[in-house]
Design an enzyme around this catalytic site. Sequence first.
Site, PDB file in Angstrom:
ATOM      1  CG  ASP A 164       4.395  36.519 -29.008  1.00 18.22           C
ATOM      2  OD1 ASP A 164       3.651  35.530 -29.036  1.00 18.22           O
ATOM      3  OD2 ASP A 164       4.890  36.951 -27.959  1.00 18.22           O
TER       4      ASP A 164
ATOM      5  NE  ARG B  79      -1.097  32.685 -28.952  1.00 17.84           N
ATOM      6  CZ  ARG B  79      -0.215  32.159 -28.122  1.00 17.84           C
ATOM      7  NH1 ARG B  79       0.165  30.919 -28.273  1.00 17.84           N
ATOM      8  NH2 ARG B  79       0.300  32.883 -27.159  1.00 17.84           N
TER       9      ARG B  79
ATOM     10  CE1 TYR C 204       4.772  35.682 -20.908  1.00  6.45           C
ATOM     11  CE2 TYR C 204       3.033  37.313 -21.126  1.00  6.45           C
ATOM     12  CZ  TYR C 204       3.452  35.999 -21.169  1.00  6.45           C
ATOM     13  OH  TYR C 204       2.562  35.008 -21.474  1.00  6.45           O
TER      14      TYR C 204
ATOM     15  NE  ARG D 231       3.637  26.034 -29.862  1.00  4.66           N
ATOM     16  CZ  ARG D 231       4.107  25.998 -28.622  1.00  4.66           C
ATOM     17  NH1 ARG D 231       5.155  25.261 -28.343  1.00  4.66           N
ATOM     18  NH2 ARG D 231       3.525  26.681 -27.656  1.00  4.66           N
TER      19      ARG D 231
ATOM     20  NE  ARG E 181       8.871  27.991 -33.468  1.00  4.26           N
ATOM     21  CZ  ARG E 181      10.101  27.805 -33.014  1.00  4.26           C
ATOM     22  NH1 ARG E 181      11.073  27.523 -33.847  1.00  4.26           N
ATOM     23  NH2 ARG E 181      10.359  27.918 -31.724  1.00  4.26           N
TER      24      ARG E 181
END
Length: 645
Positions: free
Chosen positions: A373, A324, A450, A328, A337
Amino acid sequence: MKGLAGLRVVSFESRFSKTLADLIRLQGGEPLEAPSMKEVPLENNTHVFDFYEKLKAGKIDVLILLTGVGTKTLVEALETRFPRETIFETLRRQTIVPRGPKPIRFLKEWSIPYALTVPEPNTWREILDTFDKNKKKVPLKGRQAAVQEYGVANPALVEGLEARGALVLSVPVYRWTLPDDLGPLRRAIQEILDGRVQVVLFTTAVQAENVLKVAQQLGAAERLKIALKNVVIGSVGPDTSSALKEKGILPDIEPESPKMGPLVMAAADKAKNILTNKNKTECAVELKSDVMDLVAAQDKLDESVFLKACRLEKTSTTPVWLMRQAGRYMKDYRDIREKTPFLDICKNKELVAEITVTAQQKIGADAAIIFSDILLIVECFGLGLEYLKGDGPSITRPVRTAQDIERLPEADTRSGLKFVSDAIRLTRRLLKADIPLIGFAGAPFTVASYMIEGGSAVNFEKTMALMKQNEKLWHRLLEKIASATIPYLRAQMDAGVQAIQLFDSWVGKLAAEDYERYCLPHSRRIFEALENRVPTIHFGTGANHLLKLMAQAGAAVIGVDHSTGLNDAWSVIGHDKAIQGNLDPKILLTDPDTIRKAAKKILAEVSGRPGHIFNLGHGVLPDTPVENVIALIQTVHDESIAVDS
Ligand code: 1CP
C-alpha cells in the site's frame, strides 16, 4: 606474440567503444564491448536550473559543494543557458562551503570566495562539525541550504543539516546514466561470472558503479566481485582506480598516462603474468553459477509485452494489467483478509507473494503489481497507521503544524520497509519467468495529503491550507517524503521489480500552476533519482489539466484515467512516452458483452500504436465480479490490433 593473444577482454567504455575494441584487437585480444554509460545532456539537468533561479532570487542562504566534478558540471550545465561571467558573478555573492580541496580548486580558478574550510577527511561529519563551530558566521537554523550532489546523494549530511534546523534543497547534477540497451553489459557480466573473460578494462570512474548496479539487478553483484578476483582488472587512471577500490574491486593495472592506448599496452604487457600469478595464488572460486539462468530470465522479461510497450516497441498483443488487480473483489484475497488484518498481510512475505501471484494468474494479466500500500511509508515517520475494516486507512497522529513537520524523523525506509523487499524477492521467484513485477510508491503530494488529513479526504482542505499558508513548510514536508521514497524505491529495484509506478492518485485536485509550484519538483526528484534503471509509470486521476506537467516529471509511461481519450492525452504528453489506461472501472460492474464493446473501443482508438498498456482509469472496484475482469483481459488479448510497420 601479441600480448593479448588468446585473451577475451571486456571493455566498459561507451563513447569510444569501437576505438578501444580496435586497440584490443591490435594486441591480439578478442574484445567484448559492453558500454555501461549514457551521457545525459547538460541542459536536461532541470534541478540545476530550478536551483539557479532560487540562487539568483537570493533564496539560498548557504551552498555546499560536495565534489569537484559536480561543481564543474554544475557550472557547465548553467552555461548552456547563461554566460559564464554572469554565473560566476551570481556565485560570488553567495555563502559557499566547499567540502574539500577539489571544489576549492575550481572556486580559486574562478575567483569565487568561500566562507568556511572543512578539515580532512572531509566527510559529512567534518562538514557538520565545521558548521557547529561557525554558528555565528554561517548559521543554519531556519536557513535554506543547497547541497550539490554528484552521482550519489548524501542522506547523512542532509539529515544532519536538517537536525540543525536548516531547510535543505538537494541539487543533483547528472552527466551519466545507464545506457538504454543493457543487453551487452549483462552478457559481459555473465561471461565474467562464467570464467570466460580474462581481462576487463575500466575507462572512467562511473563505470564501476554502473556495472555493479546492473549486476545487482541480476542478483549477482557480490558474485561478480568474487569472479573479478580471477580476472585482470585494468583501470585507466587514479580516479577510476579509487572508485573501483571503494567498491571492493582491486585494479591490477594502471598505466602511467591515463589514456586508452597506454591502458591497452599495459594490459598487453602484463596481463598474462598477472593471470598466471592469480591462478597460482588465489584459489579459483567456483565459477559455475546460476547466473546464466538469471541473465536468460532477464532477457525473457525484457521481451515481455509489458516492458516492450513501456519502451514504445511494437508488441504482438496489447499488454494489460489492472490497478488493484489483487484487491477485495477477489475471493482468494477476502478469504485471507477474513483471518488476517491488512497490515499483517503486507508484512508477511508468503501472503503477499501468494496474493500477488494468484491474482495475476487468475485473471491472466501481463504484469503483476506487488501487493502492498502507498501508506506503509507513513509508519516509518512514526505517525501510526491503521486500516479499519471497510473504512480505509487512518493515520493516528496526522501532521498539521510546523512543529509536527519539524519533528518528523528522517524515515529509514530501507529497514522500516524491508518486508516489502523481502516479499518482492519471493514473489519474483514464484511468478512466471515472463511476467514482470511492478513495484510502487505514492507520490509526495498524495502521501502528504493522507499525512495531513489523517485518512481519506474529499476536499483536501487541510492539505490545501498548509500548502498555501506556509510554502516553506510544505516543501519541507514534501522533501522529507521524497527523501524517504527514493531509497524505498531503490530497494524495490534492488529486490527485483521490473518497473515502478508512482501513484499520485489525488493530484488532479490541484490547479496546474499549484501542481507545478508545489508538487512537480518533488515528483521529478524521485524519477531522476531512479535513473531509468527500470521503466517508470506516473499515474493520477482527474488530472487531464496536469498531463503536460506530469509528463515533465520524467516517467517513461503516463497513466491516464477514463475522463479523457487516450489519443488526446497522448498528443498532450507527447508520443515519445508510453501511455497506460483507461477503461472506466465502473464498466467492470456490468456484463461481459458491455465490457467487450468498451474495451474494443479503446483498442480501436489507439489502433495499434506502440506504447499502449491497457489498464483501468482507476483501481478495480470491490464489487466487481472476477469473471468480468477475466473477460476484459481476454478481450484485450484477442482484439489487440497488431500493426505492421
Ligand atoms: O493489486 C493491487 O493493486 C493491490 C495493491 C495495492 C495498491 C497498488 C493496494 C492494496 N493499495 C494500492 C495503492 C493505493 N493505496 C493507492 C493508489 C491507488 C489508487 O489510487 O487506488 C491509494 C490511494 C491507497 C490508499 C488506500 N489504501 C486506500 C484508498 C483510500 C481512499 O482514500 O480512497 C485503501 C482503501 C487502502 C487499503 C488497501 N490497500 C490495498 C487493499 C487491498 C486495501 C484494502 C484493505 C482491506 O482489505 O481492508
